[in-house]
Design an enzyme around this catalytic site. Structure first.
Site, PDB file in Angstrom:
ATOM      1  N   HIS A 122       0.995  -1.314  -0.123  1.00  0.00           N
ATOM      2  CA  HIS A 122      -0.044   0.066   0.089  1.00  0.00           C
ATOM      3  C   HIS A 122       0.767   1.192  -0.112  1.00  0.00           C
ATOM      4  O   HIS A 122       0.359   2.532  -0.282  1.00  0.00           O
ATOM      5  CB  HIS A 122      -0.976  -0.007   1.164  1.00  0.00           C
ATOM      6  N   ASP A 159      -2.788 -10.573  -2.169  1.00  0.00           N
ATOM      7  CA  ASP A 159      -3.533  -9.947  -0.933  1.00  0.00           C
ATOM      8  C   ASP A 159      -4.894  -9.708  -1.139  1.00  0.00           C
ATOM      9  O   ASP A 159      -5.317  -9.256  -2.300  1.00  0.00           O
ATOM     10  CB  ASP A 159      -2.790  -8.720  -0.891  1.00  0.00           C
ATOM     11  N   HIS A 161      -6.553  -7.072  -0.411  1.00  0.00           N
ATOM     12  CA  HIS A 161      -6.445  -5.757  -0.831  1.00  0.00           C
ATOM     13  C   HIS A 161      -5.874  -5.291  -1.979  1.00  0.00           C
ATOM     14  O   HIS A 161      -4.701  -5.694  -2.229  1.00  0.00           O
ATOM     15  CB  HIS A 161      -6.194  -4.946   0.494  1.00  0.00           C
ATOM     16  N   ASP A 243      -4.985 -12.577   3.584  1.00  0.00           N
ATOM     17  CA  ASP A 243      -6.110 -12.163   4.252  1.00  0.00           C
ATOM     18  C   ASP A 243      -7.373 -12.379   3.579  1.00  0.00           C
ATOM     19  O   ASP A 243      -8.407 -11.893   3.720  1.00  0.00           O
ATOM     20  CB  ASP A 243      -6.172 -10.525   4.610  1.00  0.00           C
TER      21      ASP A 243
END
Length: 308
Positions: A122, A159, A161, A243
């Protein structure tokens, strides 16, 4: 050949507040799960500043250093935290990926897994966010391209996200292909299929909440693996977030350990076809400790099979 494991105790010194999902216990759980495995274990070095500056400008690094607390902690935003040991941990996390790239390209290991924190995908060029300080995988890509002189490097980010930071840094990089599968809608709100990069070098694969591993497998077979083969990378880096697991508290993609093993196996198969199996994987998310530990172990065991 074997699988290298790069980690360092400094990554346990990045301390977040009680209740924060990106906690020290994540790395402890991962290392405990990997302890019985026959891996080539190596300390993650501190990344050289020059490696960081391939992805982040000098004023960003200076801003992080100025914000580093002498004691206690400091919030950079509602999610992203600095403690006195955070920058050393972040330099180790980036350094692990750089060293892993060196090892795999030199033939010292068949592939590698970087068990470090804080995560990185991120962190944008000039913005720390989403628990991330440095864009570790993007730094590894730039190192492979600019230091080792590779012509084509691919990233696969599974991931849950979207890897907005990796995308931001590699948007204008024609020598890199960045593929991200992720839940939509979900933080950080980017990663729609229309975001394709300055050179058509970005492939985003949005997945609906509750869509499960079966849909992921179909879409990887339909889109991701063919795109990787067409690109013919000389090295593949993985942003390995866990996740998407059905037990994770931050998302709802409903994957299992078998899904993480399957996608790892598929990436390694493409790597075997295109780049002699050269894969470097770096830990990103995963916030249920039991699911994280089991999923990382399944992922690394597939790396080990591929490296033989």
């Amino acid at each position: 050949m074997t699988t290298a494991l790069l980690t360092h105790a400094d990554c346990l010194a990045h301390v977040t507040p009680a209740g924060h999902p990106e906690q020290v216990a994540r790395l402890e759980a991962v290392l405990e799960a990997l302890a019985p495995l026959d891996l080539l274990r190596s300390d993650a070095p501190l990344a050289e500043e020059a490696a960081i500056l391939r992805a982040h400008p000098a004023h960003y690094l200076a801003r992080l250093r100025a914000a580093l607390p002498q004691d206690g902690g400091r919030a950079l935003d509602s999610d992203t935290w600095l403690s006195p040991g955070s920058l050393d941990a972040a330099f180790r996390a980036a350094g692990a990926v750089v060293r892993a790239v060196d090892m795999v390209i030199a033939g010292e290991a068949g592939n590698a897994f970087c068990a470090t924190r804080p995560p990185g995908h991120h962190a944008e060029r000039e913005t720390a966010m989403g628990f991330c300080l440095f864009s570790n995988v993007a730094i590894g890509v730039k190192h492979a391209l600019d230091h080792h002189g590779l012509s084509r490097v691919a990233v696969v980010d599974f991931d849950v996200h979207h890897g907005n930071g990796t995308q931001d840094i590699l948007w204008d990089e024609a020598r890199a292909l960045m593929i991200s599968s992720h839940q939509v809608p979900l933080y950080p709100g980017t990663g729609n299929a229309q975001e394709r990069g300055a050179h058509g070098n970005i492939l985003n694969l949005p997945l609906a909440p509750g869509s499960g591993g079966a849909l992921m497998r179909r879409e990887y077979e339909r889109q991701v693996f063919p795109r990787l083969r067409d690109f013919a990378p000389e090295l593949i880096l993985i942003s390995a977030g866990f996740d998407a697991h059905r037990a994770d508290p931050l998302a709802q993609l409903d994957w299992t350990e078998d899904d993480f093993a399957w996608v790892t196996r598929g990436i390694c198969a493409v790597a075997a076809e295109t780049c002699g199996g050269r894969v470097v994987s770096a830990l990103e998310g995963g916030y249920d400790l039991g699911a994280l530990a089991a999923s990382v172990r399944a992922h690394v065991q597939e790396l080990m099979k591929a490296a033989k």
